[in-house]
Design an enzyme around this catalytic site. Sequence first.
Site, PDB file in Angstrom:
ATOM      1  N   ASP A  45      35.165 -18.688  41.985  1.00 38.85           N
ATOM      2  CA  ASP A  45      35.549 -18.810  43.385  1.00 38.85           C
ATOM      3  C   ASP A  45      36.017 -17.494  43.992  1.00 38.85           C
ATOM      4  OD1 ASP A  45      35.710 -20.290  45.750  1.00 38.85           O
ATOM      5  OD2 ASP A  45      38.042 -20.844  45.403  1.00 38.85           O
TER       6      ASP A  45
ATOM      7  N   HIS B 139      27.538 -14.285  46.621  1.00 36.34           N
ATOM      8  CA  HIS B 139      26.958 -15.235  45.330  1.00 36.34           C
ATOM      9  C   HIS B 139      26.308 -14.178  44.570  1.00 36.34           C
ATOM     10  CE1 HIS B 139      28.623 -18.689  47.278  1.00 36.34           C
ATOM     11  NE2 HIS B 139      27.774 -18.670  48.322  1.00 36.34           N
TER      12      HIS B 139
ATOM     13  N   LEU C 280      28.371 -19.624  20.750  1.00 40.68           N
ATOM     14  CA  LEU C 280      28.922 -20.148  22.109  1.00 40.68           C
ATOM     15  C   LEU C 280      28.436 -21.181  22.897  1.00 40.68           C
ATOM     16  CD1 LEU C 280      31.518 -19.399  24.403  1.00 40.68           C
ATOM     17  CD2 LEU C 280      29.545 -17.920  25.495  1.00 40.68           C
TER      18      LEU C 280
HETATM   19  C1  IPE Z   1      34.979 -24.893  43.691  1.00 35.78           C
HETATM   20  O1  IPE Z   1      35.179 -24.015  44.533  1.00 35.78           O
HETATM   21  C2  IPE Z   1      33.223 -24.961  43.454  1.00 35.78           C
HETATM   22  C3  IPE Z   1      32.802 -24.121  42.839  1.00 35.78           C
HETATM   23  C4  IPE Z   1      33.202 -22.778  42.242  1.00 35.78           C
HETATM   24  C5  IPE Z   1      31.267 -24.235  42.377  1.00 35.78           C
HETATM   25  P1  IPE Z   1      35.129 -24.501  46.337  1.00 35.78           P
HETATM   26  O2  IPE Z   1      35.205 -23.136  46.883  1.00 35.78           O
HETATM   27  O3  IPE Z   1      33.906 -25.245  46.447  1.00 35.78           O
HETATM   28  O4  IPE Z   1      36.332 -25.118  46.027  1.00 35.78           O
HETATM   29  P2  IPE Z   1      37.263 -25.683  47.620  1.00 35.78           P
HETATM   30  O5  IPE Z   1      36.452 -26.092  48.754  1.00 35.78           O
HETATM   31  O6  IPE Z   1      38.135 -24.384  47.898  1.00 35.78           O
HETATM   32  O7  IPE Z   1      38.328 -26.636  46.940  1.00 35.78           O
HETATM   33  C1  IPE Z   2      32.476 -19.898  44.733  1.00 30.84           C
HETATM   34  O1  IPE Z   2      32.559 -18.971  45.970  1.00 30.84           O
HETATM   35  C2  IPE Z   2      30.925 -20.218  44.708  1.00 30.84           C
HETATM   36  C3  IPE Z   2      30.569 -21.688  44.800  1.00 30.84           C
HETATM   37  C4  IPE Z   2      31.203 -22.510  45.286  1.00 30.84           C
HETATM   38  C5  IPE Z   2      29.129 -21.927  44.517  1.00 30.84           C
HETATM   39  P1  IPE Z   2      32.747 -19.561  47.302  1.00 30.84           P
HETATM   40  O2  IPE Z   2      31.423 -19.709  48.178  1.00 30.84           O
HETATM   41  O3  IPE Z   2      33.462 -20.724  47.525  1.00 30.84           O
HETATM   42  O4  IPE Z   2      33.648 -18.295  47.941  1.00 30.84           O
HETATM   43  P2  IPE Z   2      35.006 -18.606  49.064  1.00 30.84           P
HETATM   44  O5  IPE Z   2      35.986 -19.489  48.370  1.00 30.84           O
HETATM   45  O6  IPE Z   2      34.344 -19.133  50.266  1.00 30.84           O
HETATM   46  O7  IPE Z   2      35.580 -17.180  49.140  1.00 30.84           O
HETATM   47 MG    MG Z   3      35.506 -21.286  47.512  1.00 30.27          MG
END
Ligand code: IPE
Ligand code: IPE
Ligand code: MG
Length: 269
Positions: free
Chosen positions: A41, A58, A152
């Site tokens: 995240d 990403h 793994l």
């Molecule tokens: C969780 O992160 C999903 C992934 C990392 C794929 P999100 O960014 O989507 O989660 P929330 O919305 O902050 O809970």
């Molecule tokens: C995690 O990073 C990747 C996915 C959920 C696919 P985010 O896109 O949620 O990044 P933030 O949380 O908005 O910074």
């Molecule tokens: Mg996120």
Amino acid sequence: MTPKPYTHRDAVPFRPVDWTGEYPPAYARGSVPQHVAVVMDGNGRWANRRGLSRVEGHKAGEAALLDVVAGALQAGVKHLSVYAFSTENWARSPEEVRFLMGFNREVLHRRRDQLNEWGVRVRWAGRRPRLWRSVISELEYAQELTKSNTALTLTMCVNYGGRVEIADAVRSIADDVSTGRLRPSAVTEKLIAKRLYQPDMPDVDLFVRSSGEQRTSNFLLWQSAYAEMVFLDTLWPDFTRRDLWHAIDIYTGRDRRFGGAVDAPDTPA
Ligand code: IPE
Ligand code: IPE
Ligand code: MG
């Protein structure tokens, strides 16, 4: 549909697992978590802080994933499950969803040979409905290519949701009960676990989330019932094998009791 053949444009140079020249600390025997789950995240925040669009975050996360896989191999972790796209992520803008679908497909395509070379067995956990056919094809191709590897197991959680995984398992059991193949009394925790997306996935020992958020966001709910939670502030694109090793360090200092109890007479009142 067979994934398109590997082309020169896709090529990334192969590297040995220890290409950074760093090594994990010497963990005590048996102290390394067998199964580490990672919520990758913070990509969007990483990008926005640099004045970039979310998709740039990403893109920057790909290298972090490869580094963490290498670090897990070095540390002796046997199962690594990573949250790449949740069933809730469909709520994002169509542009971001489209990017993430294509990007998941490309990363698998670009990196599968390297992962295979490292002895990584790639697997997919997630739902078919809605997920792009081309992403499923890449996941299945990588699964087939790497199925005999034992170093793994990397479970790519794509279009994954913990609640829907349990709901899908319960529905398949209900089907069997309704046709008489299964007695209601046979429905046990063990049986439910067997109907999850990856029936032989062990319970999560260490659950790591980057970016400072302290929630599960529906990741591996059943499997993480007794996981140790470690939340690190590092945003995913900045995350490296050292962060994984730091999380393992924290984990080795935890006292896992699984509901049991031991007297601790030396503990100050
Ligand atoms: C969780 O992160 C999903 C992934 C990392 C794929 P999100 O960014 O989507 O989660 P929330 O919305 O902050 O809970
Ligand atoms: C995690 O990073 C990747 C996915 C959920 C696919 P985010 O896109 O949620 O990044 P933030 O949380 O908005 O910074
Ligand atoms: Mg996120």
